[in-house]
Design a protein around this motif. Structure first.
Motif, PDB file in Angstrom:
ATOM      1  N   ASP A  59      -8.189   4.418  -5.764  1.00  0.00           N
ATOM      2  CA  ASP A  59      -7.110   3.440  -5.664  1.00  0.00           C
ATOM      3  C   ASP A  59      -6.825   2.874  -7.053  1.00  0.00           C
ATOM      4  N   LYS A  75      -3.139   4.594  -3.331  1.00  0.00           N
ATOM      5  CA  LYS A  75      -4.335   5.396  -3.029  1.00  0.00           C
ATOM      6  C   LYS A  75      -4.033   6.849  -3.350  1.00  0.00           C
ATOM      7  N   ASP A  83       0.834  -1.203   0.000  1.00  0.00           N
ATOM      8  CA  ASP A  83       0.000   0.000   0.000  1.00  0.00           C
ATOM      9  C   ASP A  83       0.862   1.244   0.000  1.00  0.00           C
TER      10      ASP A  83
END
Ligand code: C2O
Ligand code: CU
Length: 461
Positions: free
Chosen positions: A429, A386, A325
């Motif tokens: 995202d 993101k 992430d």
């Protein structure tokens, strides 16, 4: 072949020490020369406009190969400024990506660069200058790069349609020399006042009723988000940013095409004989014909129904369960409320940033190519990025070297593309497999925004 140019290059290269972009006299590469030219861009009752174009035209010459073939071009710089050439959307080897300052040195006037790479994916791509692109693309340095499927697609014909937006001084018919104007850097980018398709404002094509066309739309403008619709044409979206959709999607209502995005449509001409179908541009209160398709003869065939999908381009699927992430917070710009950001290693006020021509920040720092990468990625890993657009403007975020999936709100994979449009305040995202080694830029394709801080890069190794 231009002998005098080749001789000139050999002479000018003779006195130089070896440089990676120095040219050898012999080559089997076709050459394209980026140069200044005067063209009839405006309607005929205006004078000619000086542009910078590949081979002196804008759009530049169409480059067309079959999937899996090599693109080989020697790009010669006959401009007054250094340049480089980027192949937008191609999953390319890093050394050929054409980003001056990251993957190559800029090519000085009188020099050239040999680009030689495989086009792995079929689809609609484009090439454009990537040094001071907010100026060089605005002056006309862009063209189509079309990679054909190995087998022909079931259409009667195709049209490559390059949409552009020029800022012209109507008094002089010249391109307004306001590159890097503060207002463009800090607001919606360099918007123009003269919209063209393939370098003309009133492009028209003669078609048959019920003819089936493939339209390859490319938005080569600096910053304009085109809102488009069809009239007298029944259409399906079959690919976005070069990559086929698994199922063709009917065009209903209007759709957006941001700077650098492409869409392939398959359309059937439904307008009556003697009338015209249109690619319609909805611009604020104005609606006008971007391209007219004049029905001049009756096709023999009846409507054909939903087209088959284009053959998919093979690619690795992201492994979302094991993704790394990464967050990217976009801030700044006019009416953005940002107080300051890191710039050149120091916390700087918005006022100091403005003085340096910087208005935007990624994760609290004015972005560019000089700083550290946004991320060091391991070859083959899945990244889930993101992106938060905490500004008052839309932005078209482009990743070099790898396509990504937009992730839908329900968590499923959406479109597979290279440029994603985020409206103001929007969060999205995206996910991609970092399967292409090298240094890859990630930037807003509103080119004045990129120049004013909306730029990052990732390193894949
Ligand atoms: Cu189409 Cu970094 O660009
Ligand atoms: Cu932007």
């Amino acid at each position: 072949m231009n002998i005098s140019k080749r001789d000139f290059l050999r002479m000018s290269a003779a006195g130089l020490a070896y440089m990676p972009n120095a040219l050898s006299a012999q080559t089997d590469l076709l050459s394209v020369t980026a140069r200044v030219a005067d063209v009839q861009l405006l309607p005929d009752d205006y004078g000619k406009t000086q542009i910078w174009g590949f081979d002196g035209i804008a759009p530049g010459p169409e480059i067309r190969v079959t999937q899996g073939a090599r693109v080989k071009r020697r790009i010669i710089n006959d401009l007054p400024d250094p340049t480089s050439t980027h192949w937008h959307g191609i999953r390319i080897e890093n050394a050929m990506d054409g980003v001056a300052g990251l993957t190559q040195d800029s090519v000085r006037p009188g020099q050239g660069f040999d680009y030689d790479f495989i086009a792995p994916d079929a689809g609609t791509y484009w090439y454009h200058a990537h040094n001071r692109s907010f100026e060089q693309v605005a002056r006309g340095l862009q063209g189509a790069l079309i990679v054909e499927e190995p087998e022909p697609i079931d259409v009667d014909r195709e049209e490559v349609l390059i949409l552009d937006d020029w800022r012209i001084d109507p008094e002089t018919a010249q391109i307004a020399d306001t590159f890097g104007a503060m207002h463009d850097l800090s607001h919606a980018g360099r918007l123009g006042n003269y919209i063209t398709t393939n370098g003309t404002y009133n492009l028209a094509r003669k078609v048959k009723r019920h003819e089936r066309l493939r339209l390859r739309l490319i938005n080569a403008s600096n910053a304009r988000i085109f809102q488009l619709a069809l009239d007298g044409l029944e259409g399906w979206v079959v690919a976005m940013d070069g990559m086929p959709l698994a199922t063709p999607r009917p065009v209903e209502g209007s759709f957006l095409l941001s700077s650098a995005q492409r869409v392939d449509l398959i359309v059937d001409v439904t307008a009556e004989m003697g009338s015209a179908g249109h690619l319609v541009h909805l611009g604020g209160d104005e609606t006008f014909s971007q391209v007219a398709f004049e029905v001049t003869s009756d096709g023999a065939r009846a409507p054909r129904g939903t087209p088959r999908p284009l053959p998919p381009n093979a690619h690795a699927m992201p492994d979302l369960a094991n993704a790394r992430d990464i967050a990217l917070l976009m801030e700044g710009g006019a009416m953005g409320g940002m107080r300051g950001a890191m710039m050149g290693g120091r916390m700087s006020s918005m006022r100091d940033m403005m003085q340096a021509g910087s208005f935007w920040a990624f994760n609290g720092a004015v972005g560019g190519m000089d700083g550290p990468p946004l991320a060091e990625l391991s070859l083959g890993e899945t990244v889930r990025l993101k992106i938060t657009n905490d500004t008052s403007f839309p932005h078209a975020m482009h990743l070099h070297g790898m396509h990504f999936y937009e992730i839908e709100r329900d968590g499923s994979l959406g479109a597979f593309r290279d440029t994603t449009l985020l409206d103001r305040g929007e969060v999205r995202d995206i996910a991609f497999v970092a399967d292409n080694p090298g240094k890859w830029l990630l930037h807003c394709h509103m080119l004045s925004h990129a120049a004013a801080g909306m730029m990052a890069w990732v390193n894949v190794s």
